[in-house]
Design a protein around this motif. Sequence first.
Motif, PDB file in Angstrom:
ATOM      1  N   GLY A 120       2.991  33.991  45.429  1.00  0.00           N
ATOM      2  CA  GLY A 120       3.250  34.479  44.082  1.00  0.00           C
ATOM      3  C   GLY A 120       2.474  33.618  43.094  1.00  0.00           C
ATOM      4  N   VAL A 121       1.855  34.226  42.098  1.00  0.00           N
ATOM      5  CA  VAL A 121       0.974  33.506  41.179  1.00  0.00           C
ATOM      6  C   VAL A 121       1.563  33.473  39.777  1.00  0.00           C
ATOM      7  N   LEU A 122       1.748  32.256  39.265  1.00  0.00           N
ATOM      8  CA  LEU A 122       2.089  32.046  37.860  1.00  0.00           C
ATOM      9  C   LEU A 122       0.858  31.447  37.192  1.00  0.00           C
ATOM     10  N   PRO A 123       0.124  32.226  36.382  1.00  0.00           N
ATOM     11  CA  PRO A 123      -1.132  31.730  35.790  1.00  0.00           C
ATOM     12  C   PRO A 123      -0.865  30.799  34.613  1.00  0.00           C
ATOM     13  N   LEU A 124      -0.928  29.503  34.874  1.00  0.00           N
ATOM     14  CA  LEU A 124      -0.592  28.497  33.860  1.00  0.00           C
ATOM     15  C   LEU A 124      -1.777  27.617  33.490  1.00  0.00           C
ATOM     16  N   GLY A 125      -2.974  27.990  33.904  1.00  0.00           N
ATOM     17  CA  GLY A 125      -4.150  27.187  33.616  1.00  0.00           C
ATOM     18  C   GLY A 125      -4.884  27.657  32.368  1.00  0.00           C
ATOM     19  N   THR A 126      -6.146  27.265  32.278  1.00  0.00           N
ATOM     20  CA  THR A 126      -6.974  27.619  31.124  1.00  0.00           C
ATOM     21  C   THR A 126      -7.692  28.941  31.333  1.00  0.00           C
ATOM     22  N   ALA A 127      -8.316  29.123  32.494  1.00  0.00           N
ATOM     23  CA  ALA A 127      -9.100  30.337  32.748  1.00  0.00           C
ATOM     24  C   ALA A 127      -8.273  31.452  33.378  1.00  0.00           C
ATOM     25  N   ASN A 128      -7.501  31.119  34.415  1.00  0.00           N
ATOM     26  CA  ASN A 128      -6.646  32.092  35.108  1.00  0.00           C
ATOM     27  C   ASN A 128      -7.445  33.312  35.584  1.00  0.00           C
ATOM     28  N   ASP A 129      -8.589  33.046  36.210  1.00  0.00           N
ATOM     29  CA  ASP A 129      -9.454  34.138  36.624  1.00  0.00           C
ATOM     30  C   ASP A 129      -8.905  34.924  37.811  1.00  0.00           C
ATOM     31  N   LEU A 130      -8.194  34.266  38.721  1.00  0.00           N
ATOM     32  CA  LEU A 130      -7.600  35.016  39.824  1.00  0.00           C
ATOM     33  C   LEU A 130      -6.577  36.006  39.286  1.00  0.00           C
ATOM     34  N   VAL A 148       3.370  29.765  43.139  1.00  0.00           N
ATOM     35  CA  VAL A 148       2.559  28.629  42.715  1.00  0.00           C
ATOM     36  C   VAL A 148       2.164  28.816  41.258  1.00  0.00           C
ATOM     37  N   GLY A 149       2.514  27.825  40.431  1.00  0.00           N
ATOM     38  CA  GLY A 149       2.168  27.856  39.027  1.00  0.00           C
ATOM     39  C   GLY A 149       1.122  26.808  38.704  1.00  0.00           C
ATOM     40  N   GLY A 150       0.058  27.219  38.030  1.00  0.00           N
ATOM     41  CA  GLY A 150      -1.006  26.293  37.673  1.00  0.00           C
ATOM     42  C   GLY A 150      -2.283  27.051  37.396  1.00  0.00           C
ATOM     43  N   GLY A 151      -3.393  26.336  37.372  1.00  0.00           N
ATOM     44  CA  GLY A 151      -4.689  26.957  37.173  1.00  0.00           C
ATOM     45  C   GLY A 151      -5.275  27.462  38.469  1.00  0.00           C
ATOM     46  N   ASP A 152      -6.522  27.947  38.402  1.00  0.00           N
ATOM     47  CA  ASP A 152      -7.154  28.526  39.580  1.00  0.00           C
ATOM     48  C   ASP A 152      -7.316  27.522  40.712  1.00  0.00           C
ATOM     49  N   GLY A 153      -7.612  26.276  40.383  1.00  0.00           N
ATOM     50  CA  GLY A 153      -7.758  25.270  41.426  1.00  0.00           C
ATOM     51  C   GLY A 153      -6.471  25.050  42.197  1.00  0.00           C
ATOM     52  N   THR A 154      -5.344  25.043  41.482  1.00  0.00           N
ATOM     53  CA  THR A 154      -4.037  24.875  42.123  1.00  0.00           C
ATOM     54  C   THR A 154      -3.733  26.038  43.050  1.00  0.00           C
TER      55      THR A 154
END
Length: 314
Positions: free
Chosen positions: A90-100, A68-74
Amino acid sequence: MMAPQQVRSAAVVINAASRRGAAASQLAVDAMKKSGVPVRSVHPVTSGAGLFDALRQVISEGHDLVVVGGGDGTVTSAAGLLAGTDVILGVLPLGTANDLARTLDIPSGVPEACAVIADGKVVDIDLGRANGEPFLNVASVGLSVGVTEALSPRLKRHMGPLAYGIATIRAYTRHRPFRARLEFPDGDHEPMDLDHVLQVAVGNGKHYGGGNMVAPMAGIDDHTLDVYAILAAPLKEHVKIARLLKDGSFIDHDRVHHLATRKVRLVTEPPMSVNLDGEIAAVTPTEFSVQRNAVQVMVPQGSNSASFDGPMRG
């Protein structure tokens, strides 16, 4: 537990409306395929409804791995659907914060994050629930809701992580203190009645708000929720608290109440919206709980953010 090398089929769902989603989609898919990840289907989405439809589809298709690619909400939306299953996230951090991603030591660069998906290890992490709705990082009431409302897509797109500071200043000038009651259904703490509250937050993970820390010892694999309430104070005191958010030491400030629990019920006067990982998704009164070891997720081999324990009740 399935090792990454045993994955037979993977699907990719990318929020093309996230800060870096549109540009990263093809790059990510190419990088994963080159690394041997058996990508069978790719779903770029641009709306919340499209995200849920795509996630439900790929889950029904029986893939071992859902990237899943996106921000924390996604990512939180995906985690809520994958919770309790054997499907690896699987995490693709593509958001603004990417805290996870920060909590799980996942790199922010697309090629590096793809390498984790190809060669990382599988752990299981806790999932928070707010009236049944999922959150991975933090659920909060008060100032943070105003911050979320002030975080326009344009502001995030142009300012990146700096958008959080700008939105916080805007929200603070408009915020009105409220009353809160914290109740503990398991009886591990006495009820708390608080006046003149700035914010109440319930943390499942370690980071939130673009790198702030829930508490120094907080973790996404500790089977507890960290609850804190910040009371209204003169501006200079809030400036002091803000300076301590990055390392979590703000919990020791005399205008902050902090405790750990597995379940808490929050009642506010007046009823208020609840922010779940950047999405307004509940209203008080709200019962918060932790679903232990709920989601299997890929992290770097050297990460100590979580371990694999196996399913647990509750």
